[in-house]
Scaffold this motif. Structure first.
Motif, PDB file in Angstrom:
ATOM      1  N   SER A   1       0.486  12.583  -2.260  1.00  0.00           N
ATOM      2  CA  SER A   1       0.269  13.609  -1.243  1.00  0.00           C
ATOM      3  C   SER A   1       1.414  14.614  -1.265  1.00  0.00           C
ATOM      4  O   SER A   1       2.571  14.240  -1.417  1.00  0.00           O
ATOM      5  CB  SER A   1       0.184  12.937   0.134  1.00  0.00           C
ATOM      6  N   GLY A   2       1.070  15.874  -1.086  1.00  0.00           N
ATOM      7  CA  GLY A   2       2.088  16.925  -0.988  1.00  0.00           C
ATOM      8  C   GLY A   2       2.614  17.028   0.432  1.00  0.00           C
ATOM      9  O   GLY A   2       1.892  17.461   1.330  1.00  0.00           O
ATOM     10  N   LEU A   3       3.857  16.574   0.652  1.00  0.00           N
ATOM     11  CA  LEU A   3       4.507  16.660   1.962  1.00  0.00           C
ATOM     12  C   LEU A   3       5.834  17.383   1.775  1.00  0.00           C
ATOM     13  O   LEU A   3       6.693  16.919   1.018  1.00  0.00           O
ATOM     14  CB  LEU A   3       4.758  15.264   2.545  1.00  0.00           C
ATOM     15  N   THR A   4       5.994  18.481   2.435  1.00  0.00           N
ATOM     16  CA  THR A   4       7.219  19.268   2.319  1.00  0.00           C
ATOM     17  C   THR A   4       8.125  18.940   3.499  1.00  0.00           C
ATOM     18  O   THR A   4       7.699  19.007   4.658  1.00  0.00           O
ATOM     19  CB  THR A   4       6.887  20.778   2.292  1.00  0.00           C
TER      20      THR A   4
ATOM     21  N   PHE B   1       9.638  12.663  12.857  1.00  0.00           N
ATOM     22  CA  PHE B   1       8.211  12.754  13.175  1.00  0.00           C
ATOM     23  C   PHE B   1       7.496  11.458  12.810  1.00  0.00           C
ATOM     24  O   PHE B   1       6.730  10.906  13.611  1.00  0.00           O
ATOM     25  CB  PHE B   1       7.565  13.940  12.440  1.00  0.00           C
ATOM     26  N   LEU B   2       7.740  10.963  11.603  1.00  0.00           N
ATOM     27  CA  LEU B   2       7.058   9.744  11.150  1.00  0.00           C
ATOM     28  C   LEU B   2       7.456   8.525  11.979  1.00  0.00           C
ATOM     29  O   LEU B   2       6.618   7.672  12.275  1.00  0.00           O
ATOM     30  CB  LEU B   2       7.339   9.501   9.666  1.00  0.00           C
ATOM     31  N   LEU B   3       8.722   8.439  12.375  1.00  0.00           N
ATOM     32  CA  LEU B   3       9.165   7.303  13.177  1.00  0.00           C
ATOM     33  C   LEU B   3       8.622   7.370  14.599  1.00  0.00           C
ATOM     34  O   LEU B   3       8.352   6.333  15.207  1.00  0.00           O
ATOM     35  CB  LEU B   3      10.691   7.204  13.177  1.00  0.00           C
ATOM     36  N   ARG B   4       8.436   8.556  15.141  1.00  0.00           N
ATOM     37  CA  ARG B   4       7.840   8.667  16.471  1.00  0.00           C
ATOM     38  C   ARG B   4       6.356   8.289  16.421  1.00  0.00           C
ATOM     39  O   ARG B   4       5.821   7.687  17.351  1.00  0.00           O
ATOM     40  CB  ARG B   4       8.042  10.059  17.040  1.00  0.00           C
ATOM     41  N   LYS B   5       5.713   8.638  15.332  1.00  0.00           N
ATOM     42  CA  LYS B   5       4.305   8.289  15.146  1.00  0.00           C
ATOM     43  C   LYS B   5       4.152   6.794  14.850  1.00  0.00           C
ATOM     44  O   LYS B   5       3.118   6.202  15.158  1.00  0.00           O
ATOM     45  CB  LYS B   5       3.740   9.120  13.984  1.00  0.00           C
ATOM     46  N   ASN B   6       5.181   6.176  14.258  1.00  0.00           N
ATOM     47  CA  ASN B   6       5.180   4.759  13.867  1.00  0.00           C
ATOM     48  C   ASN B   6       6.454   4.112  14.409  1.00  0.00           C
ATOM     49  O   ASN B   6       7.418   3.907  13.670  1.00  0.00           O
ATOM     50  CB  ASN B   6       5.146   4.638  12.339  1.00  0.00           C
ATOM     51  N   PRO B   7       6.507   3.804  15.702  1.00  0.00           N
ATOM     52  CA  PRO B   7       7.762   3.397  16.342  1.00  0.00           C
ATOM     53  C   PRO B   7       8.422   2.144  15.769  1.00  0.00           C
ATOM     54  O   PRO B   7       9.620   1.962  15.927  1.00  0.00           O
ATOM     55  CB  PRO B   7       7.380   3.170  17.807  1.00  0.00           C
TER      56      PRO B   7
ATOM     57  N   PRO C   1      -0.884  19.088   8.222  1.00  0.00           N
ATOM     58  CA  PRO C   1      -2.024  18.187   8.472  1.00  0.00           C
ATOM     59  C   PRO C   1      -1.921  16.890   7.651  1.00  0.00           C
ATOM     60  O   PRO C   1      -2.285  15.829   8.151  1.00  0.00           O
ATOM     61  CB  PRO C   1      -3.231  19.025   8.044  1.00  0.00           C
ATOM     62  N   ASP C   2      -1.418  16.968   6.419  1.00  0.00           N
ATOM     63  CA  ASP C   2      -1.276  15.760   5.597  1.00  0.00           C
ATOM     64  C   ASP C   2      -0.305  14.767   6.220  1.00  0.00           C
ATOM     65  O   ASP C   2      -0.458  13.553   6.058  1.00  0.00           O
ATOM     66  CB  ASP C   2      -0.824  16.113   4.177  1.00  0.00           C
ATOM     67  N   LEU C   3       0.690  15.263   6.923  1.00  0.00           N
ATOM     68  CA  LEU C   3       1.637  14.380   7.600  1.00  0.00           C
ATOM     69  C   LEU C   3       0.964  13.680   8.785  1.00  0.00           C
ATOM     70  O   LEU C   3       1.173  12.496   9.027  1.00  0.00           O
ATOM     71  CB  LEU C   3       2.844  15.204   8.075  1.00  0.00           C
ATOM     72  N   PHE C   4       0.092  14.412   9.489  1.00  0.00           N
ATOM     73  CA  PHE C   4      -0.611  13.852  10.642  1.00  0.00           C
ATOM     74  C   PHE C   4      -1.600  12.758  10.250  1.00  0.00           C
ATOM     75  O   PHE C   4      -1.815  11.820  11.011  1.00  0.00           O
ATOM     76  CB  PHE C   4      -1.370  14.947  11.411  1.00  0.00           C
ATOM     77  N   ILE C   5      -2.221  12.886   9.081  1.00  0.00           N
ATOM     78  CA  ILE C   5      -3.278  11.936   8.719  1.00  0.00           C
ATOM     79  C   ILE C   5      -2.773  10.711   7.955  1.00  0.00           C
ATOM     80  O   ILE C   5      -3.568   9.866   7.569  1.00  0.00           O
ATOM     81  CB  ILE C   5      -4.410  12.621   7.919  1.00  0.00           C
TER      82      ILE C   5
ATOM     83  N   LYS D   1       0.881  -1.172   0.000  1.00  0.00           N
ATOM     84  CA  LYS D   1       0.000   0.000   0.000  1.00  0.00           C
ATOM     85  C   LYS D   1       0.917   1.220   0.000  1.00  0.00           C
ATOM     86  O   LYS D   1       1.596   1.477   1.000  1.00  0.00           O
ATOM     87  CB  LYS D   1      -0.898  -0.003   1.223  1.00  0.00           C
ATOM     88  N   VAL D   2       0.939   1.964  -1.087  1.00  0.00           N
ATOM     89  CA  VAL D   2       1.939   3.011  -1.279  1.00  0.00           C
ATOM     90  C   VAL D   2       1.295   4.397  -1.319  1.00  0.00           C
ATOM     91  O   VAL D   2       0.228   4.580  -1.909  1.00  0.00           O
ATOM     92  CB  VAL D   2       2.744   2.759  -2.578  1.00  0.00           C
ATOM     93  N   ILE D   3       1.982   5.344  -0.701  1.00  0.00           N
ATOM     94  CA  ILE D   3       1.641   6.763  -0.796  1.00  0.00           C
ATOM     95  C   ILE D   3       2.878   7.461  -1.349  1.00  0.00           C
ATOM     96  O   ILE D   3       3.940   7.418  -0.729  1.00  0.00           O
ATOM     97  CB  ILE D   3       1.282   7.358   0.581  1.00  0.00           C
ATOM     98  N   LEU D   4       2.757   8.066  -2.513  1.00  0.00           N
ATOM     99  CA  LEU D   4       3.868   8.818  -3.091  1.00  0.00           C
ATOM    100  C   LEU D   4       3.749  10.259  -2.626  1.00  0.00           C
ATOM    101  O   LEU D   4       2.655  10.817  -2.579  1.00  0.00           O
ATOM    102  CB  LEU D   4       3.819   8.758  -4.616  1.00  0.00           C
TER     103      LEU D   4
END
Length: 197
Positions: A83-86, A124-130, A92-96, A52-55
């Motif tokens: 998704s646009g992630l800077t 941030f992503l690794l803290r949200k997804n340990p 908000p896109d990073l949070f969801i 399941k990929v999100i580019l």
């Protein structure tokens, strides 16, 4: 940095040895975003393997996001999200983003002025997804450039993956002369846990 040579990334091997044959293809039941996707080759390959990929690419660069959509269309992938992630912006896109298993980044350590922004996003992503890992490859452009201090600052650790682990240490790969004489490196970044401090 940990320079372990006994670590063999199983999904990396599956990704690099992917075959079009639907009968022999193994499906990956993992959730994978690709950061700084550009033309999205790693993400497209992961999606072709069943992940399941999100580019993603910079929200400030709509043409890069369009390239992601084009890569999906050219490869018959209608179920891949874009998704646009800077880098460096906690948007908000990073949070969801859903739960992530592996985060991909191909050559995201290109410009030294972007290194910390990339690692802020990864941290941030690794803290949200340990349990997640950030898998990245990059071309070594200068021996003077390093992310070691930034890894420490953001409580991240890095394992160098030897490309020969999955036969990717050749001057020619898959009929292409890339990487040629360039030095290509792969590493896996994870967060530092309490017991590893």
């Amino acid at each position: 940095m940990d320079h372990s040579t006994d670590y063999s990334p199983n999904i990396a091997h599956k990704t690099f040895s992917f075959e079009e044959n639907q009968d022999t293809r193994q499906s990956l039941s993992v959730s994978i975003p690709e950061l700084g996707a550009g033309v999205s080759l790693p993400g497209v390959v992961a999606a072709k393997c069943g992940a399941k990929v999100i580019l993603s690419d910079s929200a400030e660069l709509p043409l890069c996001l369009e390239n992601c959509w084009r890569s999906c269309a050219a490869n018959g992938l209608s179920n891949v999200l874009v998704s646009g992630l800077t880098w460096g912006e906690i948007s908000p896109d990073l949070f969801i983003l859903p739960y992530l298993d592996i985060i991909l980044g191909s050559d995201v350590f290109y410009e030294p002025e972007d290194f910390e922004d990339v690692l802020v996003t990864i941290a941030f992503l690794l803290r949200k997804n340990p349990k997640a890992q950030f898998w990245t490859t990059y071309q070594e452009r200068s021996a003077d450039w390093s992310i070691e201090g930034l890894l420490h600052k953001w409580k991240l650790r890095c394992i160098d993956i030897q490309l020969e682990t999955f036969n990717a240490d050749k001057a020619e790969l898959a009929g292409s002369t890339l990487p040629g004489s360039h030095t290509i490196k792969m590493m896996i970044i994870t967060q530092v846990t309490e017991e590893k401090l």
